[in-house]
Design a protein around this motif. Structure first.
Motif, short mmCIF file in Angstrom:
data_model
loop_
_atom_site.label_atom_id
_atom_site.label_comp_id
_atom_site.label_asym_id
_atom_site.label_seq_id
_atom_site.Cartn_x
_atom_site.Cartn_y
_atom_site.Cartn_z
N SER A 73 27.26 -10.08 -2.84
CA SER A 73 27.99 -10.24 -4.10
C SER A 73 29.32 -9.49 -4.07
O SER A 73 30.32 -9.96 -4.61
N ASN A 74 29.35 -8.31 -3.43
CA ASN A 74 30.63 -7.62 -3.28
C ASN A 74 31.56 -8.36 -2.33
O ASN A 74 32.77 -8.38 -2.53
N LEU A 75 30.99 -8.98 -1.31
CA LEU A 75 31.78 -9.84 -0.43
C LEU A 75 32.45 -10.94 -1.25
O LEU A 75 33.65 -11.21 -1.09
N GLN A 76 31.68 -11.56 -2.16
CA GLN A 76 32.24 -12.64 -2.97
C GLN A 76 33.41 -12.15 -3.82
O GLN A 76 34.42 -12.85 -3.97
N SER A 77 33.29 -10.93 -4.35
CA SER A 77 34.38 -10.40 -5.17
C SER A 77 35.63 -10.17 -4.32
O SER A 77 36.76 -10.38 -4.79
N VAL B 5 36.62 -12.56 9.09
CA VAL B 5 35.26 -12.70 9.62
C VAL B 5 34.29 -11.90 8.75
O VAL B 5 34.63 -10.85 8.22
N VAL B 6 33.09 -12.46 8.61
CA VAL B 6 31.98 -11.77 7.95
C VAL B 6 30.87 -11.63 8.99
O VAL B 6 30.49 -12.61 9.63
N ILE B 7 30.37 -10.42 9.14
CA ILE B 7 29.37 -10.13 10.17
C ILE B 7 28.13 -9.57 9.49
O ILE B 7 28.22 -8.69 8.63
N SER B 8 26.96 -10.07 9.90
CA SER B 8 25.71 -9.58 9.35
C SER B 8 24.75 -9.17 10.46
O SER B 8 24.75 -9.76 11.55
N ASP B 9 23.93 -8.15 10.16
CA ASP B 9 22.85 -7.77 11.08
C ASP B 9 21.54 -8.44 10.69
O ASP B 9 20.50 -8.17 11.29
N ARG C 167 19.90 -12.29 10.04
CA ARG C 167 20.16 -13.72 10.28
C ARG C 167 20.22 -14.52 8.98
O ARG C 167 21.02 -15.45 8.83
N ASP C 168 19.34 -14.16 8.02
CA ASP C 168 19.22 -14.96 6.80
C ASP C 168 20.00 -14.39 5.62
O ASP C 168 19.76 -14.77 4.47
N ALA C 169 20.94 -13.50 5.88
CA ALA C 169 21.74 -12.91 4.79
C ALA C 169 22.54 -14.00 4.09
O ALA C 169 23.30 -14.75 4.73
N TYR C 170 22.41 -14.07 2.77
CA TYR C 170 23.11 -15.12 2.02
C TYR C 170 24.63 -14.94 2.09
O TYR C 170 25.39 -15.91 1.93
N GLY C 171 25.08 -13.72 2.35
CA GLY C 171 26.52 -13.50 2.50
C GLY C 171 27.14 -14.35 3.59
O GLY C 171 28.33 -14.72 3.50
N LEU C 172 26.37 -14.70 4.62
CA LEU C 172 26.90 -15.58 5.68
C LEU C 172 27.17 -16.98 5.12
O LEU C 172 28.15 -17.63 5.50
N VAL C 173 26.30 -17.42 4.22
CA VAL C 173 26.51 -18.73 3.56
C VAL C 173 27.77 -18.67 2.69
O VAL C 173 28.58 -19.61 2.68
N ARG C 174 27.92 -17.58 1.96
CA ARG C 174 29.14 -17.43 1.13
C ARG C 174 30.39 -17.55 2.00
O ARG C 174 31.37 -18.20 1.62
N MET D 190 30.77 -19.07 4.94
CA MET D 190 30.96 -20.45 5.42
C MET D 190 31.44 -21.37 4.30
O MET D 190 32.23 -22.28 4.54
N ASN D 191 30.98 -21.11 3.08
CA ASN D 191 31.42 -21.92 1.93
C ASN D 191 32.92 -21.80 1.69
O ASN D 191 33.53 -22.66 1.04
N HIS D 192 33.52 -20.72 2.18
CA HIS D 192 34.96 -20.49 2.01
C HIS D 192 35.72 -20.68 3.33
O HIS D 192 36.88 -20.26 3.43
#
Length: 202
Positions: free
Chosen positions: A14-18, A35-39, A41-48, A50-52
Motif C-alpha cells: 500500500s505504501n508502494l501504491q502511494s 523496479v519493485v523487488i520482493s522477497d 513470490r506472492d506479494a501483492y505489491g508485485l501485481v501493483r 505490473m499494473n503500472h
C-alpha cells in the motif's frame, strides 16, 4: 535528469501504491519507479507494479546460501536499473552493511511508530501495550541498526481508548501514505541534508 526509484516490498504494497500514485501525478518531480523487488513470490505489491508497467522482480532468499549472497543478487538488480534511491515499503528484512554502504543516505524506510520508540515488528501493538497517548509514523534513512537511522519526517496520530491494533494501524497507515511520498519529494528536489543524526530540510 530522472530520479530512478527502486522499492523493496514483502507484502501488499500500500505504501508502494502511494509512491507510484505520487510519481505519476507529478507530486514527486522528475522521478520514475523503475523496479519493485520482493522477497515473497506472492506479494501483492508485485501485481501493483505490473499494473503500472513497472518492472517486478522476485528474489528468492531460499536459493542463496547466505544473506550476503542474497543481497549481492539484490545489488545486481538495483545496479541494472540505475537506482538512485531505494525505498523500503514493508520490506521485512534488515539490510546488511554492503548494501547500506553502497546506497549511503539513499535508503529510506517507513516505520509505524514515532521512533526511537517501538522499533521492530508490531510497533502499533507495542504502543497500545505501553499505554501511550500519541503514536504515529516515521520516515528515516536506513543505517545498519534496526529502525535507527536519521529521521526525515514524522507524523503523530492520537491513540484512542477504544483503539485496537487494527484500528490504530489503519489510522497510522493513512499518515504513512502522506509522509513517505513527501520525504521522497524532498529527496528528489535535493532538499535533504544529513549531518550526523540530524536531517535538515533545505
Amino acid at each position: 535528469m530522472t530520479l530512478n526509484i527502486a522499492v523493496l516490498i514483502s507484502g501488499r504494497g500500500s505504501n508502494l501504491q502511494s509512491i507510484i500514485d505520487n510519481v505519476e501525478s507529478g507530486y514527486i518531480p522528475n522521478a520514475c519507479v523503475s523496479v519493485v523487488i520482493s522477497d515473497k513470490r506472492d506479494a501483492y505489491g508485485l501485481v501493483r507494479a505490473m499494473n503500472h508497467g513497472i518492472n517486478a522482480v522476485f528474489i528468492d532468499p531460499a536459493v542463496y546460501e547466505s544473506k550476503k549472497h542474497f543481497e549481492n543478487a539484490l545489488l545486481e538488480v538495483l545496479e541494472k536499473f540505475s537506482t538512485d534511491v531505494l525505498l523500503l515499503a514493508g520490506f521485512m528484512r534488515i539490510l546488511g552493511s554492503n548494501l547500506i554502504k553502497a546506497y549511503n543516505n539513499r535508503v529510506m524506510n517507513i516505520h509505524p511508530a514515532l521512533l526511537p520508540s517501538f522499533k521492530g515488528l508490531h510497533a502499533q501493538k507495542q504502543a497500545l501495550e505501553y499505554g501511550v497517548k500519541i503514536s504515529g509514523c516515521t520516515v528515516h534513512f536506513v543505517d545498519e541498526g534496526m529502525d535507527s537511522g536519521p529521521i526525515i519526517l514524522q507524523k503523530s496520530v492520537p491513540v484512542l481508548d477504544s483503539d485496537t491494533e487494527d484500528s490504530l494501524s489503519e489510522r497510522i497507515l493513512a499518515q504513512e501514505h502522506i509522509i513517505f511520498p513527501e520525504a521522497v519529494k524532498l529527496f528528489a528536489e535535493g532538499r535533504l541534508d544529513v549531518k550526523g543524526r540530524r536531517v535538515h530540510i533545505l
